[in-house]
Design an enzyme around this catalytic site. Structure first.
Site, PDB file in Angstrom:
ATOM      1  CE  LYS A 218     -34.026 -30.486   5.360  1.00  0.00           C
ATOM      2  NZ  LYS A 218     -34.873 -31.257   6.293  1.00  0.00           N
TER       3      LYS A 218
ATOM      4  NE  ARG B 103     -41.415 -32.146   9.484  1.00  0.00           N
ATOM      5  CZ  ARG B 103     -40.124 -31.874   9.343  1.00  0.00           C
ATOM      6  NH1 ARG B 103     -39.672 -30.647   9.563  1.00  0.00           N
ATOM      7  NH2 ARG B 103     -39.265 -32.804   9.022  1.00  0.00           N
TER       8      ARG B 103
ATOM      9  CE1 TYR C  31     -31.631   4.173   4.702  1.00  0.00           C
ATOM     10  CE2 TYR C  31     -30.493   2.050   4.800  1.00  0.00           C
ATOM     11  CZ  TYR C  31     -31.017   3.113   4.066  1.00  0.00           C
ATOM     12  OH  TYR C  31     -30.913   3.097   2.702  1.00  0.00           O
TER      13      TYR C  31
HETATM   14  C1  LIG Z   1     -34.056 -31.875   7.290  1.00  0.00           C
HETATM   15  C2  LIG Z   1     -34.227 -33.278   7.688  1.00  0.00           C
HETATM   16  C3  LIG Z   1     -33.129 -34.024   8.160  1.00  0.00           C
HETATM   17  C4  LIG Z   1     -31.789 -33.405   8.471  1.00  0.00           C
HETATM   18  O1  LIG Z   1     -31.860 -32.773   9.735  1.00  0.00           O
HETATM   19  P1  LIG Z   1     -30.589 -32.026  10.382  1.00  0.00           P
HETATM   20  O2  LIG Z   1     -31.072 -31.573  11.688  1.00  0.00           O
HETATM   21  O3  LIG Z   1     -30.256 -30.905   9.461  1.00  0.00           O
HETATM   22  O4  LIG Z   1     -29.486 -33.032  10.448  1.00  0.00           O
HETATM   23  C5  LIG Z   1     -33.314 -35.380   8.360  1.00  0.00           C
HETATM   24  N1  LIG Z   1     -34.526 -35.961   8.159  1.00  0.00           N
HETATM   25  C6  LIG Z   1     -35.604 -35.267   7.740  1.00  0.00           C
HETATM   26  C7  LIG Z   1     -36.910 -35.966   7.564  1.00  0.00           C
HETATM   27  C8  LIG Z   1     -35.495 -33.899   7.502  1.00  0.00           C
HETATM   28  O5  LIG Z   1     -36.579 -33.199   7.115  1.00  0.00           O
END
Ligand SMILES: *Cc1c(COP(=O)(O)O)cnc(C)c1O
Length: 385
Positions: free
Chosen positions: A50, A148, A269
């Site tokens: 993702k 969630r 800056y």
């Molecule tokens: C993002 C996500 C993962 C991966 O988690 P990591 O900590 O990056 O390994 C796995 N399962 C779900 C539902 C997620 O949203």
């Protein structure tokens, strides 16, 4: 011809056209996946790609992992599912953000599976699957304490007998851990126990619980399929222990100019940095637009540093959008020259360290890399990558 060819080769190496370069080591990502496979023994290891594969490029990363043998991918939305499908024709692709009736046909077009996160989504999904006689499958997410996404344990119990008998329905039952990287967190124990109860409701359906850190919790969290993201990209899934993963990314800029300032002069800056001595500076093409966090890059304790010619140099003054200044006074004369590379993320300064100095997590640093800078992939020709 030969001249033009050698010129373009030169341009690729010295990178004089663009500022910063992000190098993504696809072979290291594949090696990280194989390392997780080894730890999981007979349990399947998927991959979470993702957010553009955590900022590193969804297509090249998915392609490299598919070639390494990964068969199951997780993305956030349908746009990402299409991109993952283009890179992994035969893979199973789950869409974490769930199902919506308006975009239902896109699941057929991409051959992706929704992760059903609520009872209303399940009803919509079933209506859709029956209408189109669609047997592509879906995952059912059950909430075990993260609060969630996911249906409640009670709702899971109510639909259990139906899901088991319906072959167009649920191909995976999953839940997500809230505190997997925090050792001995009581919520992790509770979530593993509650998910055990959920799995008992669906004995014929494969289950998935572990993210990267979850893989390191041992067998109780492994189930049938693991869903690592962060660890594939080199983040430490066991923050209290040395990082077992290979470093994957390097962010470098090039020195545009060297200059000397006198004691009492300020740099950058806000004039926040004052030279305490006659100071040699390297000004490099690298800035917060390339993904280095602007926070905590001064000379205070906990500030992160950059490397020139293998030597640590502190930042002098604030990070600009496109430029940084580095104090190279302690480098040997001639060690830093115009055109030389400056590394601000890499094996010596891993993403996790940069994140810690900026008060954030590696995930956030990773997903912000690469929007402006040139991205170069390594390990593409390696048969294993
Ligand atoms: C993002 C996500 C993962 C991966 O988690 P990591 O900590 O990056 O390994 C796995 N399962 C779900 C539902 C997620 O949203």
């Amino acid at each position: 011809m030969a001249f033009a060819k050698s010129l373009s080769k030169l341009a690729a190496n010295v990178n004089s056209e663009s500022g910063a370069t992000l190098t993504v080591d696809l072979a290291a990502i594949a090696a990280n996946w194989r390392e997780l496979v080894r730890r999981l023994r007979s349990v399947e290891c998927g991959a979470v790609v993702k957010a553009n594969a955590y900022g590193l490029g969804l297509e090249p990363v998915t392609g490299a992992l598919a070639r390494a043998g990964c068969r199951t991918f997780f993305v956030a939305d349908l746009a990402e599912a299409r991109r993952a499908r283009a890179a992994a024709r035969d893979a199973v692709i789950y869409v974490l953000n769930g199902f919506a009736a308006e975009s239902a046909t896109a699941f057929i077009e991409t051959g992706a599976r929704p992760v059903i996160n609520a009872a209303t989504e399940l009803a919509e999904w079933e209506a859709f699957a029956i209408k189109h006689d669609w047997r592509g499958g879906a995952a059912l997410q059950v909430d075990t304490g993260m609060n969630r996404l996911g249906i409640s344990g009670a709702d899971a119990a109510a639909i259990a007998s139906r899901a088991e008998s319906d072959n167009r329905g649920i191909a995976l039952v999953m839940s997500h851990l809230a505190c997997a990287e925090i050792p001995d967190h009581p919520l992790t124990t509770a979530q593993i126990r509650r998910f055990g109860e959920v799995r008992a409701l669906f004995p014929k359906i494969p289950a998935s619980l572990a993210n990267s850190a979850g893989i390191f919790l041992g067998d109780a969290a492994h189930c049938a399929l693991a869903r690592p993201g962060a660890a594939l990209y080199g983040l430490n899934p066991t923050p209290q222990r040395p990082n077992p993963m290979h470093n994957v990314v390097e962010l470098t800029g090039r020195i545009l100019q060297l200059r000397t300032v006198e004691r009492g002069d300020t740099v950058g800056y806000g004039a926040t940095w004052t030279a305490k001595r006659t100071t040699r500076l390297a000004v490099a093409a690298l800035g917060y637009a390339d993904g280095i966090p602007r926070a905590k890059t001064g000379d205070a304790a906990g500030a992160h540093k950059a490397y020139i010619a293998g030597q640590q140099c502190p930042f002098a003054g604030r990070i600009s959008m496109d430029l940084v200044c580095l104090d190279i006074t302690d480098l040997p004369e001639g060690a830093a020259r115009r055109g030389d590379p400056v590394t601000c993320i890499g094996a010596e300064i891993p993403v996790d360290a940069v994140a810690a100095s900026a008060g954030t997590i590696g995930y956030e640093i990773l997903t912000r890399l690469g929007s402006r800078c040139r991205v170069v992939y390594r390990g593409l020709r390696d048969g294993n990558a």
